[in-house]
Design a protein around this motif. Structure first.
Motif, PDB file in Angstrom:
ATOM      1  N   LYS B   7     -51.112  50.851 -39.673  1.00  0.00           N
ATOM      2  CA  LYS B   7     -51.662  50.548 -38.347  1.00  0.00           C
ATOM      3  C   LYS B   7     -51.025  51.443 -37.283  1.00  0.00           C
ATOM      4  O   LYS B   7     -49.818  51.697 -37.333  1.00  0.00           O
ATOM      5  N   ALA B   8     -51.832  51.889 -36.348  1.00  0.00           N
ATOM      6  CA  ALA B   8     -51.313  52.668 -35.219  1.00  0.00           C
ATOM      7  C   ALA B   8     -52.299  52.576 -34.066  1.00  0.00           C
ATOM      8  O   ALA B   8     -53.517  52.550 -34.286  1.00  0.00           O
ATOM      9  N   THR B   9     -51.762  52.503 -32.872  1.00  0.00           N
ATOM     10  CA  THR B   9     -52.615  52.533 -31.680  1.00  0.00           C
ATOM     11  C   THR B   9     -52.127  53.652 -30.767  1.00  0.00           C
ATOM     12  O   THR B   9     -50.938  53.990 -30.771  1.00  0.00           O
ATOM     13  N   PRO B  10     -53.022  54.240 -29.988  1.00  0.00           N
ATOM     14  CA  PRO B  10     -52.582  55.285 -29.056  1.00  0.00           C
ATOM     15  C   PRO B  10     -51.953  54.674 -27.811  1.00  0.00           C
ATOM     16  O   PRO B  10     -52.255  53.533 -27.448  1.00  0.00           O
ATOM     17  N   SER B  11     -51.093  55.433 -27.181  1.00  0.00           N
ATOM     18  CA  SER B  11     -50.486  55.033 -25.913  1.00  0.00           C
ATOM     19  C   SER B  11     -51.048  55.963 -24.841  1.00  0.00           C
ATOM     20  O   SER B  11     -50.611  57.099 -24.705  1.00  0.00           O
ATOM     21  N   SER B  12     -52.041  55.480 -24.138  1.00  0.00           N
ATOM     22  CA  SER B  12     -52.816  56.366 -23.255  1.00  0.00           C
ATOM     23  C   SER B  12     -52.570  56.081 -21.781  1.00  0.00           C
ATOM     24  O   SER B  12     -52.197  54.966 -21.407  1.00  0.00           O
ATOM     25  N   VAL B  13     -52.825  57.102 -20.978  1.00  0.00           N
ATOM     26  CA  VAL B  13     -52.708  56.967 -19.521  1.00  0.00           C
ATOM     27  C   VAL B  13     -53.965  57.572 -18.894  1.00  0.00           C
ATOM     28  O   VAL B  13     -54.348  58.699 -19.223  1.00  0.00           O
ATOM     29  N   PHE B  14     -54.580  56.804 -18.020  1.00  0.00           N
ATOM     30  CA  PHE B  14     -55.787  57.287 -17.334  1.00  0.00           C
ATOM     31  C   PHE B  14     -55.598  57.199 -15.824  1.00  0.00           C
ATOM     32  O   PHE B  14     -54.930  56.284 -15.321  1.00  0.00           O
TER      33      PHE B  14
END
Lengths: 66, 329
Positions: B7-14
């Motif tokens: 399992k992995a999720t992205p760490s995003s910034v918008f």
């Protein structure tokens, strides 16, 4: 860093098959249905052999797993 | 089902929707159809934040800055919770940017970014290279491709090229869930590791407003190449990038991974040949898979195709995939 062009040339070159029919049109419209036309189309031996080998390998693997 | 599901999720910034600051395309005053503007990624600042394999750097994988470059050059970065100020090394190419933050203490959990007067905080995601240690990894991005196609694509490459791990970026599919993809891939005999990461962001449009590199705005896909290399596959035996509609031709007595290892530069290139959408006689499936298509144009047009690359992550291989800069120094 970009790859030096001379280095790029040394990489061996193979082949991949790109299937127009495997397409849900999310990128571009490219699955307009074609009709087989013997003047314009052919069935390349490499592709037929590839699928034959693949199916043979799948059968072997399935038999082994049974 | 025998494959291990990772399992992995992205760490995003918008950038905030309500703000006015936006990324603009190259040559922003050129006329482009509305479809281009609807698909252009104008708000993403960072797609993913994660530990480098060396556990000393934190990497930020981002779209290219374009008109936001001056803000990136003035941006400041802090490790949290310590508040340590970090020095960035910025590597910018046409369709992606990687920022390497130096000498980060391993106990830190987040990065605070001050950008254009706004503060953003992103979690630092773990590096999963150990999970793919020694694996022959295939990766792709897909949206709503039928699961039967995905299964055939995976089984083909496992059988003909010994792929044993798959990293799959799901670009916002709405006809099934990421778990459905995991289950489909995990059921393919011989596949031992499966990771499906949901990245429901803008894929990026084809740009009719430029003459060269019309796919330059595909920021997300190019950036996932960097994520695969640096977050997931730093210890892999090799990497293979093929889309669901592509099958790498077999190599007698070998496979793409072995060929890359045997090559002087760790790279194996493939030329694409188009297969027409002519369904074989007798096929009745309304969504037939790859095996139903076996016809090619006789003229040169079947060769008008992009080139895919495969490489081993060892040695120089890291430096040359898609010409993305590496941040190991």
């Amino acid at each position: 860093m970009n790859m030096p062009k001379a280095m790029h040339k040394r990489a061996p070159i193979g082949l991949f098959w790109h299937f127009k029919g495997i397409n849900t049109n999310w990128k571009e419209q490219r699955n307009r249905s074609n009709r087989l036309n013997s003047l314009n189309h052919h069935r390349p031996a490499e592709l037929q052999n590839m699928f034959a080998k693949y199916l043979e390998a799948c059968t072997k693997k399935d038999n082994k797993d049974k | 089902m025998s494959a291990k599901i990772l399992k992995a999720t992205p760490s995003s910034v918008f950038l905030p929707e309500q703000g006015e600051l936006r990324r603009l395309p190259r040559a922003p005053k050129r006329h482009r159809p509305q479809k281009f503007w609807d698909g252009f990624e104008d708000r993403a600042l960072v797609y993913d934040v994660f530990w480098h394999l060396d556990n000393k750097q934190v990497l930020l994988v981002c779209p290219p800055p374009l008109n936001l470059e001056e803000y990136w050059l003035q941006a400041s970065f802090k490790a949290m919770p310590s508040g340590q100020v970090l020095q960035p090394q910025i590597h910018n190419i046409r369709s992606s940017m990687t920022i390497a933050l130096q000498d980060v203490d391993a106990t830190q959990t987040h990065i605070e970014i001050t950008f254009a007067g706004q503060k953003f905080v992103a979690e630092i995601m773990p590096n999963l290279a150990d999970d793919f240690d020694g694996c022959s990894v295939m990766f792709t991005m897909s949206q709503n491709n039928p699961l039967s196609w995905i299964a055939e694509w995976a089984r083909y490459h496992q059988t003909m090229h010994e792929v044993d791990a798959i990293i799959f970026f799901d670009n916002g599919s709405n006809v099934y869930t990421p778990e459905d993809i995991e289950k489909t891939l995990a059921e393919v005999p011989g596949v031992k590791k499966v990771l499906v990461m949901s990245v429901p962001y803008r894929y990026g449009p084809h740009d009719p407003g430029v003459i060269f590199h019309r796919f330059w705005a595909n920021f997300l896909q190019v950036s996932t190449f960097s994520m695969v290399q640096r977050r997931f596959a730093g210890k892999a035996f090799g990497l293979l990038n093929v889309d669901i509609d592509e099958l790498a031709a077999p190599i007698p007595g070998s496979d793409v991974f072995e060929m890359a290892h045997e090559s002087i530069d760790g790279l194996y290139r493939m030329r694409g040949n188009w297969v027409e959408s002519v369904v074989e006689p007798g096929v009745t499936d309304p969504m037939p898979n790859h095996l139903a298509f076996r016809t090619v144009r006789k003229d040169f047009r079947h060769k008008l195709n992009a080139k895919n690359g495969h490489l081993t992550p060892a040695g120089n291989g890291w430096l040359i995939l898609m010409c993305i800069p590496v941040c190991t120094e």
